[in-house]
Write a protein that holds these residues in place. Structure first.
Motif, PDB file in Angstrom:
ATOM      1  N   LYS A   3       0.304   3.600  -1.309  1.00  0.00           N
ATOM      2  CA  LYS A   3      -0.155   3.704  -2.699  1.00  0.00           C
ATOM      3  C   LYS A   3       0.781   2.973  -3.645  1.00  0.00           C
ATOM      4  CE  LYS A   3      -1.732   8.402  -1.960  1.00  0.00           C
ATOM      5  NZ  LYS A   3      -1.333   9.736  -2.361  1.00  0.00           N
ATOM      6  N   LEU A   4       1.959   2.641  -3.118  1.00  0.00           N
ATOM      7  CA  LEU A   4       2.953   2.045  -3.998  1.00  0.00           C
ATOM      8  C   LEU A   4       2.656   0.589  -4.276  1.00  0.00           C
ATOM      9  CD1 LEU A   4       5.822   3.819  -4.467  1.00  0.00           C
ATOM     10  CD2 LEU A   4       6.610   1.498  -4.028  1.00  0.00           C
TER      11      LEU A   4
ATOM     12  N   ASP B 265      14.729   6.858   2.273  1.00  0.00           N
ATOM     13  CA  ASP B 265      14.155   6.614   0.973  1.00  0.00           C
ATOM     14  C   ASP B 265      13.468   5.267   0.906  1.00  0.00           C
ATOM     15  OD1 ASP B 265      14.111   8.284  -1.109  1.00  0.00           O
ATOM     16  OD2 ASP B 265      15.696   7.244  -2.241  1.00  0.00           O
TER      17      ASP B 265
ATOM     18  N   GLN C 269      -9.249   2.162  -2.446  1.00  0.00           N
ATOM     19  CA  GLN C 269      -7.837   2.260  -2.829  1.00  0.00           C
ATOM     20  C   GLN C 269      -6.917   2.510  -1.660  1.00  0.00           C
ATOM     21  OE1 GLN C 269      -7.411   5.276  -5.734  1.00  0.00           O
ATOM     22  NE2 GLN C 269      -7.918   3.910  -7.428  1.00  0.00           N
TER      23      GLN C 269
ATOM     24  N   GLN D  98       5.178  10.143   5.193  1.00  0.00           N
ATOM     25  CA  GLN D  98       6.263  10.158   4.208  1.00  0.00           C
ATOM     26  C   GLN D  98       7.087  11.427   4.287  1.00  0.00           C
ATOM     27  OE1 GLN D  98       4.436   9.892   0.461  1.00  0.00           O
ATOM     28  NE2 GLN D  98       2.932   8.460   1.238  1.00  0.00           N
TER      29      GLN D  98
ATOM     30  N   ASP E 202       4.779   3.502   1.858  1.00  0.00           N
ATOM     31  CA  ASP E 202       3.776   4.177   1.045  1.00  0.00           C
ATOM     32  C   ASP E 202       2.682   3.205   0.619  1.00  0.00           C
ATOM     33  OD1 ASP E 202       2.289   5.579  -0.698  1.00  0.00           O
ATOM     34  OD2 ASP E 202       3.997   6.522  -1.711  1.00  0.00           O
TER      35      ASP E 202
ATOM     36  N   ARG F 292      10.399   5.065   3.065  1.00  0.00           N
ATOM     37  CA  ARG F 292       9.327   5.852   2.483  1.00  0.00           C
ATOM     38  C   ARG F 292       8.601   5.036   1.422  1.00  0.00           C
ATOM     39  NH1 ARG F 292       8.818   7.740  -2.111  1.00  0.00           N
ATOM     40  NH2 ARG F 292       7.447   9.466  -2.621  1.00  0.00           N
ATOM     41  N   ASP F 293       9.389   4.434   0.527  1.00  0.00           N
ATOM     42  CA  ASP F 293       8.790   3.659  -0.549  1.00  0.00           C
ATOM     43  C   ASP F 293       8.050   2.447  -0.010  1.00  0.00           C
ATOM     44  OD1 ASP F 293       9.848   5.483  -2.164  1.00  0.00           O
ATOM     45  OD2 ASP F 293      11.381   4.194  -3.091  1.00  0.00           O
TER      46      ASP F 293
END
Lengths: 306, 519, 302
Positions: free
Chosen positions: C300-301, C291, C11, C220, C298, C294-295
């Motif tokens: 995992k996003l 913001d 993952q 992050q 990421d 960060r997104d």
């Protein structure tokens, strides 16, 4: 956990000693001479020399440090250089307003910050997210002295709803605590949102949802609970920030608190009062940090104290 | 899209601020609130030198002598006084029947007891140094001997001629000896004097609340209370006046004037002060050692623009080293703004291309503004000035150094003699023995003629001789241009129209004994 | 390798073996694609870039000399000649905010960059190694923390004297402990996670674990804090001006413009709004940008 707490408390003692030494050196590094300020502008250097003698400012620094430490151990903080009152008498009456305002600011900042943060995270990318974050960021974008003056113009001068200065009625607490709390509210909202976002996409949330639990329950019980660790850290960190805010708010709203006393005393080079205040702030900080560290363990079982 | 929303919010807020006041201010009680900028350091009248604390303590304490409106001496606790022919013995006849707030009598013994306290150096009181002559080796001898002749007669015998004696005496107020006995140097928490007001509560760093003294020997105040509150931020003070939270505010800065313009319930008062605004020119700096350069710089400053910019036109152009409110003031010819003349003088001095200088100033907004103005003006004659703001303590550390270590060039500063004497107005600033580190002659001005005129005047007590000596001294200093001469401030305050009887003294002291609130 | 560990590594493609990583070029492309979907961040980026461009070229494009006084036009509201009005010396406000952007951005950025770098390194070391090193670093930052930000800055400026560089140093110093603290707690959190344990059990050297496994996991929190801190730094400079300890007073700077303007709040409100709104928008833009980054960053996003 208990062992860790005891260890931390014990380790705080040498830390305080180091801090007291640093504070002492740091204050005496700042150029300036309280004797000259006391003697007045018309005084000659000979008169100033006599004042210095009386105040004990002519003693070697090491001896002054000795006197200061001996005083600390017997809880005698000495006398204010400015008017001769004991440091305790100088600080005590200013303690209450600052603490009241700090707690009040903290309270509403945490409540509103958390609320905005959760709303923004849950409605990520939607209008509510943007609105929440713009409200939050507005709080940290306005310098507090400016915000305070704007609020006075609006609520006191134009509308006549609230008093301008002092802390006499409950109404007079509203504007100063709001001014102080804005920055903290923004930071709490911001961190709540980001850590909620992280948590919301974790497997256990998917599991919880899959189990058919209500969305509200999932958010609060699972996602928010796990966000607390971040929020607690940040909240703890903000106490120092609030003191900064208190200097500004106390100046703008004419409140007789510790922040204003500290700035005035630095200006006056009132070493005794500055030393005592800085030591007090340090102590306050150490205690809060200790609580934050211990809360890690309570909130996040993954953290190990070894 | 988001930006639009933000702009909308900002615009909405702007509109809120544009709204008119939705209420009127009327007096709701008979209590007077005075908001001041400064900090009242203590309520011990012998241990203060700041105007705020002096304003505050004068409600509760009184001196033997004071000033009338024309700055002549008048008796307060003393009814009359005689001066011996040699000017060394002063005999005061005290007013009868005056009692301290604790019910004890004010008499000659009380005056002696107060001076015993002031002349005791171990008390470390801030008024003490005025009453001593301190030699360069640090040894000090008292200037006076105070004796009670009888119940209501007290004599002061001076050790040497001291023309400012009465001025210094006017700064001393009297504390009940019984209270002093009881509280010692803690007296600041338990004020006990003879004044028209009694202390109700002093919250240090915050406010002083006083109520009328019903046994006062003069007119008993008509208000229920007077509160003097410390409000450091100018905008907040103005707002308090507008909302009626304060009835009187000081100072009312010219920047704030626009905020109350058009408000018919608010009056701004302005009285000439003893505050002189000037810039010192260190004569040890090579370029500034030439009097032609110093004159050129004076010609290069547009004083009218200065007063318009800094005080909305409400100040007076300085035309002597003495402000007009000081005794023996003698006006000189102003260095009118004349750039051609200034450039000519610069060329004659060999500085046609100008040079670089630094100007120091206090770090308050208004002071930085003044120094910036000087920078802009001097740029016109090629002098490139750097503005360096300082906090007071740090600036002191850099000013009061040995002469060869001095780095000060220009200092944008102001001065007011707290005792209104001619000597205190210039001695510390221009007498050659007062160069740093001794005191504040940061112009390093050295003129033997000037020194001698000042010294002769200090030893004299004859008003005609004094007038002549001080007139000569002012002419000498004016021609030498040790400073850039700027302006003399007006003391500006503002109050609600329903309040009467509160006014400002030229030294920034608030006089409120006759305060009254109209129905 | 247990089944569970394998799943975790699966993952977390960023942290898996090098072969599993997409090529650098692909990653940049993917990043740009993802980032450009975030409109708010994109607008902010454009705004900030424009601001920086204006700041850099401002001396050549300002309509007036920002230092030139005009005593006949003091405190005037917006007019055709002076779009944003004039200040207390009759100087052109538009020219002043354009040039002011230089000093404001320079001060804030350099202070935060210096502070972040030191704070991050110290926080990583403290969080990872623990023990005496952690105690030293964290107690050290406790000491710094114990002094409220502004007071620390005042003290530093009082000791080393006023001036732009000194204000930068003062702001940088109080930025350090907050990064150290946040990095440490983030590190402790990451350290407790499975993939680090696995890496450690596989015998990875500390340095490699620190930089390739732990550091990316903390990015992050870093970015969020970094953007917040730029705002704080701009405000700190303004607060220092308010208390009289600002940077060079003769060079325009938003913070000092704002703090001077407070005296003219009712008479010349444009002086308060112009720098105030600019500070507000700039801080807002940094935050929205952070913001977005960060997104996008990421892993995992989805």
């Amino acid at each position: 956990m208990l062992r860790y707490a005891v260890k931390r408390i014990l380790s705080a003692i040498p830390l305080l000693l180091v801090i007291s030494l640093l504070i002492f050196m740091f204050i005496h590094l700042i150029p300036g001479d309280p004797a000259r300020i006391i003697a007045g502008k018309e005084a000659t250097s000979y008169e100033i020399e006599n004042v210095r003698e009386q105040l004990g400012l002519n003693e070697p620094l090491l001896k002054q440090y000795g006197i200061y430490m001996a005083g600390l151990l017997t809880l005698d903080l000495g006398n204010s250089i400015r008017n001769g009152a004991t440091v305790f008498d100088t600080i005590a009456p200013r303690f209450v307003p600052t603490i009241q305002l700090t707690l009040l600011a903290m309270l509403w900042a945490t409540l509103l910050g958390t609320l905005l943060g959760i709303m923004a995270a849950v409605r990520r990318g939607k209008t509510l997210d943007y609105v929440s974050m713009i409200i939050a960021i507005s709080g940290i974008s306005a310098p507090s002295f400016w915000l305070g003056l704007m609020l006075i113009q609006l609520f006191c001068v134009k509308l006549g709803w609230l008093p301008v200065s002092g802390l006499t009625t409950w109404k007079s607490y509203i504007l100063p605590s709001f001014t102080m709390g804005c920055g903290v509210m923004a930071i709490i909202a911001r961190f709540t949102r980001s850590s909620m976002l992280e948590n919301l996409k974790e497997d256990y949330i998917r599991t919880a949802r899959a189990k058919g639990l209500g969305e509200f329950f999932v958010i609060l019980r699972h996602a928010y609970k796990n966000s607390l660790i971040q929020v607690v850290t940040v909240t703890g960190l903000q106490i120092g920030g609030l003191l900064t805010g208190s200097v500004m708010a106390e100046t703008v709203f004419s409140i007789n608190g510790l922040g204003r006393l500290l700035v005035d005393s630095i200006g006056f080079r009132d070493y005794k009062v500055v030393q005592a205040l800085l030591l007090f702030f340090s102590l306050e900080y150490i205690v809060i940090n200790l609580i934050v560290d211990l809360l890690y363990g309570v909130l996040d079982p993954k953290v190990r104290y070894d | 899209m988001k930006m639009c929303k933000v702009l909308a919010v900002v615009l909405a807020l702007t509109m809120c601020f544009g709204m008119v006041s939705a209420y009127a201010v009327t007096p709701t009680d008979n209590d007077v609130v005075i908001a001041i900028e400064g900090n009242m350091s203590s309520m011990d009248p012998h241990n203060i030198t700041d105007t705020s604390a002096i304003s505050a303590t004068r409600g509760m304490y009184e001196p033997l002598v004071g000033f009338d409106e024309d700055r002549n001496f008048i008796g307060i606790l003393a009814e009359t006084w005689d001066i011996s022919d040699d000017g060394l013995t002063y005999t005061f006849h005290l007013r009868d029947g005056i009692k301290f707030h604790d019910g004890t009598d004010f008499n000659a013994d009380a005056v002696v007891a107060n001076f015993d306290r002031i002349l005791d150096e171990s008390n470390g009181l801030r008024r003490t140094p005025n009453w001593y002559v301190t030699a360069a080796d640090g040894s000090s001898t008292p200037r006076v001997t105070v004796t009670a002749e009888d119940e209501s007669t007290v004599t002061f015998v001076l050790n040497e001629g001291w023309s400012t004696f009465l001025n210094k005496l006017a700064l001393i107020t009297y504390i009940s000896p019984a209270a002093l006995e009881e509280y010692g140097n803690d007296i600041m928490y338990h004020p006990c004097g003879t004044g028209p007001f009694v202390c109700e509560e002093w919250s240090e760093g915050n406010f002083l609340k006083m109520i009328p003294n019903t046994d006062y020997w003069g007119d008993i105040p008509s208000v229920d209370s007077i509160t003097i509150q410390e409000v450091p931020e100018a905008g907040t003070r103005t707002a308090m006046l507008q909302t009626g939270e304060a009835d009187f505010i000081y100072p009312m800065t010219s920047d704030q004037e626009g905020a109350v313009a058009g408000d018919e319930d608010i009056v701004i008062d302005s009285v000439p002060s003893n505050i002189m605004r000037y810039v010192t020119l260190n004569a040890d700096v090579e370029a500034l050692s030439d009097v032609k350069v110093r004159q050129a710089m004076n010609y290069a400053i547009d004083k009218n623009a200065y007063i318009a910019l800094m005080y909305n036109g409400d100040a007076t152009i300085a035309d002597s080293v003495f402000p007009p409110t000081i005794s023996y003031y003698a006006p000189q010819t102003v260095y009118e703004y004349d750039l051609d003349k200034a450039k000519e003088l610069m060329e004659e001095a060999g500085y046609a291309d100008g040079f670089d200088l630094t100007i120091w100033c206090d770090n308050a907004t208004q002071e930085i503004k003044g120094a910036t103005f000087i920078q802009q003006q001097l740029a016109q004659i090629g002098i490139n000035v750097e503005v360096v703001p300082y906090d007071v303590g740090s600036m002191d550390a850099d000013i009061y150094v040995e002469r060869d270590e001095a780095t000060i060039q220009m200092w944008y500063v102001n001065w007011s003699a707290s005792d209104f004497s001619a000597d205190s107005t210039v001695r510390a600033l221009l007498h050659s023995s007062m160069e740093p580190p001794v005191s504040a002659n940061t112009a390093y001005y050295e003129n033997n003629e000037f020194d001698k005129l000042l010294d002769d005047a200090l030893a004299s007590a004859d008003p005609e001789v004094l007038a002549d000596l001080y007139a000569q001294a002012q002419a000498v200093a004016w021609a030498d241009c040790p400073w850039l001469f700027l302006a003399v401030d007006n003391v500006r305050s503002a109050h609600q129209t329903y309040l009467t009887g509160v006014h400002m003294d030229p030294d920034g002291r608030i006089v409120y004994e006759d305060a009254a609130i109209a129905e | 390798m247990s089944e569970e560990t394998a799943k975790v590594l699966d993952q977390e493609p960023l942290y898996a073996d090098a072969e599993a990583l997409p090529t650098a070029q692909n990653r940049v492309k993917a990043f740009i694609k993802k980032f450009s979907k975030r409109k708010a961040a994109l607008v902010s980026l454009v705004f900030l870039v424009a601001l920086i461009v204006v700041a850099v070229i401002s001396p050549y494009i300002v309509p007036y000399d920002p230092a030139a006084p005009d005593y006949s036009h003091m405190l005037e509201g917006p007019t055709a000649q002076h779009i944003l009005g004039t200040d207390e010396f009759g100087r052109d406000v538009l020219s002043r905010v354009m040039v002011g952007a230089r000093l404001s951005l320079f001060c804030a950025l350099s202070a935060v960059v210096v502070g972040t770098f030191l704070g991050t390194v110290l926080g990583l070391l403290a969080g990872y190694y623990g023990g005496i090193l952690e105690s030293l670093i964290m107690r050290g930052s406790d000491v710094l923390f114990a002094f409220p930000d502004i007071l620390l800055a005042i003290a530093i400026v009082a000791i080393i004297g006023p001036g732009t560089v000194n204000v930068i140093i003062a702001v940088a110093v109080f930025t350090v402990p907050s990064f150290a603290r946040i990095m440490r707690s983030a590190t402790i959190q990451v350290k407790g996670s499975l993939y680090v344990e696995v890496a450690r059990s596989l015998g990875c050297p500390d340095r490699r674990i620190l930089w390739t496994h732990i550091f990316p996991g903390t990015i992050q929190s870093m970015i969020v804090n970094f953007t917040m801190r730029i705002g704080t730094a701009i405000l700190a400079a303004a607060s220092l001006s308010f208390l009289g300890y600002g940077a060079d007073v003769t060079v325009p700077e938003w913070g000092s413009m704002l703090s001077t303007a407070r005296n003219y709040m009712t008479t010349a409100p444009h002086l308060v709004y112009v720098p105030g709104v600019l500070i507000f928008l700039t801080v807002l833009a940094f935050n929205l940008l952070g913001d977005g980054l960060r997104d996008t960053l990421d892993p995992k996003l989805k």
